[in-house]
Design a protein around this motif. Structure first.
Motif, short mmCIF file in Angstrom:
data_model
loop_
_atom_site.label_atom_id
_atom_site.label_comp_id
_atom_site.label_asym_id
_atom_site.label_seq_id
_atom_site.Cartn_x
_atom_site.Cartn_y
_atom_site.Cartn_z
N GLN A 30 1.68 9.25 -6.16
CA GLN A 30 0.32 9.65 -6.08
C GLN A 30 1.06 10.91 -5.71
O GLN A 30 0.19 11.83 -5.80
CB GLN A 30 -0.74 9.14 -5.76
N LEU A 31 1.77 10.69 -4.46
CA LEU A 31 2.31 12.01 -4.58
C LEU A 31 3.63 12.99 -4.97
O LEU A 31 4.14 12.61 -5.06
CB LEU A 31 2.99 11.59 -2.84
N LEU A 74 1.82 1.72 -3.63
CA LEU A 74 0.82 2.08 -4.34
C LEU A 74 0.50 3.25 -4.15
O LEU A 74 0.56 4.02 -4.79
CB LEU A 74 -0.02 1.27 -4.49
N LEU A 75 0.72 4.21 -2.69
CA LEU A 75 0.36 5.30 -2.82
C LEU A 75 1.76 6.36 -3.34
O LEU A 75 1.53 7.40 -3.60
CB LEU A 75 0.28 5.99 -1.23
N GLN A 85 1.08 -1.23 0.16
CA GLN A 85 0.06 0.44 0.27
C GLN A 85 1.34 1.30 0.44
O GLN A 85 1.10 1.97 -0.27
CB GLN A 85 -0.36 0.08 1.31
N PHE A 86 2.07 1.12 0.67
CA PHE A 86 3.17 2.04 0.68
C PHE A 86 3.33 2.60 -0.65
O PHE A 86 3.66 3.63 -1.68
CB PHE A 86 4.36 2.30 1.11
#
Lengths: 581, 460
Positions: free
Chosen positions: B241-242, B237-238, B234-235
């Motif tokens: 986006q940042l 995948l995020l 999840q880290f």
């Protein structure tokens, strides 16, 4: 050795807070070419700008704050605070065990615990989050499986998990999961379910959700493509706005209605956002959140270290009563239909429980319930609240210094300026038996000390009618109490000058715009998780004006905030600009 | 630098038998029973005993006239000041420093006020970053801009233990720059735990679970490993986006998750029998403060005995505290009290009584460590304690003559039992000396402008 500022001149150090001007005018630092002069201050027109005073600025539209340069600021990742974590867990899992009790505290920036830049993960926190996730997820599937991930027919387990990822996932991440995020969780399920079964596998999913950054952090500004210009602020996305609104007014995740509004594009305008804001404010969760703000604005955590040498009540109980009493007063003004900012400084009501009733010699209260009474002794508003006076005192005497500093920092937003850097000098050696006013004279002997103390001590002396237990007195040790005080270098010059007693000061504050300005700044910090700087004055002044137009109704601060550009927009990231259109 | 293993005092047999009891109630009242020691004999360790470091802090300066020893004919010939009287029985292990200044805190380009700068630089030797923490007089600063000595040491010796380090607090609840002494790196303060019960649970929680709880990364069905796998995904995948800035925050958090996983994979030494849980105490209460202190000291001694960690810090409150010490008849409020001038003899006596109590707590801790056999001696023989305060004396706020005190000879690396007076030495040099004493090679520590090398005459 630095010069003492002249009595009628603005402070030499720190931020010189400008005066207010009329509509369409902007305050400016007044530097008369002829030297310091009161004539240099004022709201004069552009032609006399070189003499200082006020300059023209763009018209403010009545119901929006449009600022030039734009008010939108960077919106970094925001880690959930302890109270946000607890509330989110409560709303997401139906678990009100408040697991964050063992978590380390957030950095205290300007009194608030939700500063986006400063609140970072640390090893201890990560450890606690991991064990909390395990405990919470196991409890959730044991107690609430039927609500969270119902699956009446075991054969449909795959469909159930699908549903779960859709519904629970959206609430956990506060937005729909991406396909990849879904796949990742599904993989975990498929790995676990065959040996552990449906319930335990769902438990593992929840455990993973609770440690994922999309849950733990509020992502307010994911990268956007096609960002053309550094000047034009970007609107926050609908889900980001929903989270920002919910965490501002509830300290918790958005509810289903808010998520639906986001999904259906009903959060795009200031009016739509206001409508949601008013809905959220009507929910009980807003009460707790507003209390939380008041607690932080006034610094009530100080009650944890307040001790009183009194035989009358045990210290721990009276602290808690004072704290609750003070909070009840401020909350009551906020939520009363006709409560206004002016009431905050003039209302003679005090909330007492049986502990305080006993302490102040009132007829007994109703146990620990707080009941409003009117005290007959020169009380008027926040500054005369017994709880506040007790908090701002020493164990066995009053403290003009604590009271003076409090007013400057929390009511006027004009803290004392930083002292000039100085070599080690011999500090004053006051006679321990001297009175407070005599010791003040020692403070003024050394100019380096006087710079601060002349702004603090005279202000604090006006509170001498209230002792360290918050009791009114007109006599101290056989001498009549001298409650003459003086305000100096207030942001509003109408506040400056001598006064007698805190009640009179309260009435003066009720007529001034300075407290509204200051309170707006505190709400800004709380809502946006950042300290405000000079560039944010446009936003906070606009909010203060909205407050005034609404007759001082405190709720309107929050509405004005929500409507503002600063809340609804953010500045582009450098990466977005470099990427080009 | 090599040095022979010192054969220090071997425990007489009778004392070892005494330790066999499950419960220790030595004079002074142990709150946490030490686990059975036999299983912790050094026989199962081929390597020499580990080195340990403990930092100790209390705020607002000392009382100079009662702190400084009276110098004699030589460095080892000195008379202890009143405050150090409780440490007399450990005199041979003491190193009292005078003339060590916090130059870095006094730099004109530093941020913040004296308490902030002093505490920021105390164990880091570094300046403060810019930031929004405001001190009592309007000065602003951020966190300290460097790693603290305990973490620098833990980076080397803390990798083999279940806990890299332990930060313990006694009424140390303010979380801003005037309330932090330990830093994992620039701007990365480590918060202390103030509640002994929580410390106990953290240290021994796994002991109550079924044994052999370590994660097995090679077992695809290991539940905890699979969960962490998903979390790491999840880290990942995020991240795209940042923005870059947000990514650093995310990366830092992920690194901590990985650290935790590594530690959980290493498991816990099961030869350590956990002690009884400490009683419920109110960590914020002035009435419980002495008991909280003892509980922490006991837990730390057990943690060392069980080799759960080798690095720790004990932080007694913070720079802007208002705490009282009613059990030594001191009812003034911390920071304000420390601002009393010399004419206020009653106040200064209060301050001295507080400092004496701190020395007593330290002496108690040293006694506890001395009672745990290790190698040819005791745990104390292999432990270094560094005691510091953020200013020299409260009413002057002076950042000169920081009251540093070392206990221990780090297995012979230091010539202890001396009162050392320096002429304008830098605290960075003292901190560098500590690194060297623990056998860690380093050219510099803290701010490079203020570190020229270890203090002369300190190391053996």
């Amino acid at each position: 050795m630095s010069e003492l500022p002249r009595p009628d001149a603005p402070p030499l150090f720190g931020e010189a807070r400008p005066r207010r001007c009329g509509r369409g005018r902007k305050p400016a630092r007044a530097w008369s070419r002829l030297g310091w002069s009161r004539l240099g201050w004022g709201c004069v027109g552009l032609a006399l700008a070189t003499l200082g005073g006020c300059e023209a600025r763009p018209e403010l539209t009545p119901s929006r704050t449009t600022c030039d340069p734009p008010a939108a600021r960077r919106a970094p990742l925001r880690l959930l605070t302890r109270s946000e974590y607890d509330n989110t867990i409560r709303d997401l899992l139906g678990d009100d065990s408040a697991p964050s009790r063992a978590f380390p505290p957030e950095p205290n920036v300007g009194g608030f615990d939700n500063n986006a830049e400063s609140h970072l993960a640390n090893p201890l926190l990560v450890e606690q989050l991991t064990s909390a996730a395990r405990e919470l997820s196991q409890r959730a599937v044991r107690d609430h499986l039927d609500t969270l991930a119902p699956c009446p027919n075991a054969a449909d387990a795959d469909d159930c998990v699908d549903d779960f990822l859709g519904r629970f996932g959206k609430r956990a991440f506060r937005r729909p999961l991406t396909a990849s995020e879904r796949t990742s969780f599904l993989t975990l399920y498929r790995k676990a379910a065959p040996t552990l079964g449906y319930e335990a596998a769902i438990g593992l999913l929840i455990e993973a959700f609770l440690q994922s950054p999309q849950f733990l952090y509020r992502v307010e500004a994911p990268l956007q493509a096609d960002v053309a210009s550094a000047e034009a602020p970007l609107p926050l996305g609908p889900y980001e706005l929903a989270s920002r609104l919910a965490y501002f007014l509830w300290g918790s995740m958005p509810d289903d209605e808010l998520l639906a509004a986001a999904e259906e594009g009903r959060l795009g305008t200031a009016d739509e956002l206001e409508a949601q804001a008013r809905r959220l404010l009507a929910d009980p969760r807003a009460r707790a959140q507003v209390s939380r703000f008041h607690e932080r604005w006034l610094g009530l955590s100080r009650f944890e270290t307040v001790v009183r040498d009194t035989d009358e009540v045990p210290s721990e109980r009276v602290n808690e009563s004072w704290r609750r009493s003070l909070l009840a007063f401020v909350d009551d003004v906020f939520w009363s239909e006709d409560g206004t900012l002016a009431d905050l400084f003039t209302s003679p009501v005090v909330f007492v429980d049986d502990t305080l009733a006993e302490l102040y010699g009132l007829s007994a209260g109703e146990g620990s319930e707080l009941l409003p009474v009117t005290l007959e002794d020169a009380r008027a508003g926040l500054l005369t609240q017994p709880g506040l006076m007790a908090m701002l005192a020493h164990p066995n005497q009053s403290s003009p210094i604590h009271r003076g500093v409090f007013v400057r920092e929390h009511i006027l937003c004009r803290p004392v300026p930083a002292p000039p850097p100085s070599v080690n000098n011999t500090p004053p050696d006051p006679d321990p038996n001297a009175t407070t006013r005599e010791r003040f004279a020692v403070h003024t002997k050394d100019p380096a000390c006087a710079t601060c103390h002349q702004l603090i001590d005279p202000l604090g002396f006006g509170f001498e009618q209230f002792d360290e237990l918050g009791r009114y007195r007109d006599e101290e040790n056989g001498h009549p109490v001298d409650a003459s005080g003086e305000v100096r270098h207030a942001p509003d010059p109408n506040l400056d000058g001598p006064f007698h007693g805190a009640a009179e000061l309260g009435r003066r504050l009720a007529d001034s715009s300075a407290p509204g300005q200051c309170l707006s700044r505190y709400w800004y910090r709380f809502a946006l998780g950042r300290m405000d700087s000079a560039e944010d004055a446009c936003t906070t002044e606009g909010i203060a004006q909205s407050l005034e137009r609404a007759g001082g109704r405190l709720e309107e601060i929050l509405i004005a905030l929500v409507r503002s550009d600063a809340f609804r927009q953010r500045a582009p990231w450098i990466d977005e600009l470099e990427a080009g259109p | 630098m090599t040095h022979p293993l010192r054969r220090t005092r071997a425990l007489p047999f009778s004392r070892r038998s005494f330790l066999r009891g499950a419960c220790l109630h030595a004079a002074g009242g142990a709150l946490v029973a030490l686990p059975l020691m036999d299983s912790l004999r050094a026989e199962d360790r081929a390597a020499p005993p580990p080195k340990r470091l403990v930092l100790l802090y209390n705020p607002n300066g000392t009382v100079e006239k009662d702190w400084w020893p009276e110098a004699g004919a030589s460095e080892s010939d000195f008379t202890l000041g009143r405050i150090h009287a409780p440490l007399a029985r450990h005199r041979e292990r003491l190193l009292i420093f005078r003339g060590v200044h916090s130059h870095v805190a006094q730099r004109s380009d530093n941020n913040g006020g004296p308490h902030q700068r002093g505490i920021g630089a105390l164990f880091t030797g570094q300046m403060l970053q810019t930031g929004d923490f405001v001190d009592g007089c309007g000065s602003r600063a951020g966190w300290a801009d460097g790693v603290s000595i305990d973490q620098a040491v833990a980076d080397v010796i803390g990798l083999d233990t279940p806990f890299k380090s332990l930060e313990l607090g006694i009424r140390a609840s303010d979380n801003d720059v005037q309330g932090r002494i330990a830093y994992a790196g620039p701007g990365k303060p480590l918060p202390p735990m103030n509640d002994p019960k929580q410390v106990f649970r953290r240290l021994f929680a796994l002991a109550t679970e079924p044994p052999s709880a370590p994660i097995d990364p090679s077992d695809p069905l290991d539940a905890r490993h699979s969960v962490l796998d998903t979390v790491r995904e999840q880290f990942a995948l995020l991240r795209p986006q940042l923005s870059q800035e947000d990514r650093s925050k995310l990366d830092a958090h992920l690194e901590l998750v990985r650290d935790l996983e590594r530690r959980l994979a290493a498991g816990r030494p099961d030869r350590c029998v956990p002690p009884a849980e400490p009683p419920s105490l109110e960590p914020g209460s002035e009435l419980d403060m002495p008991r909280v202190s003892r509980a922490h000291l006991d837990l730390l001694a057990v943690a060392f005995a069980c080799d759960l960690t080798r690095v720790a810090s004990l932080q007694y409150s913070t720079g802007f505290n208002r705490i009282r010490y009613p059990w030594v008849d001191s009812l003034g409020e911390g920071h304000s009290l420390s601002h009393s001038g010399p004419s206020n003899t009653a106040a200064w006596e209060e301050l001295t009584r507080r400092a004496i109590w701190h020395a007593e707590e330290l002496a108690y801790f040293l006694d506890r460590l001395a009672a745990i056999p290790e190698g040819d001696g005791s745990v104390l023989d292999n432990t270094l304690v560094l005691w510091g305060n953020e200013v020299c004396q409260g009413n002057t706020h002076s950042l000169d003559n920081i009251p540093y005190l070392l206990v221990g000879d780090a297995g012979g690396a230091l010539r202890s039992g001396r009162y050392l007076q320096y002429d304008d030495a830098s605290n960075c040099d003292l901190l560098l000396s500590v690194l060297h004493a623990l056998g860690i090679e380093a050219e510099t520590f803290g701010h490079p402008d203020h570190c020229t090398g270890p203090l002369s005459g300190l190391l053996a």
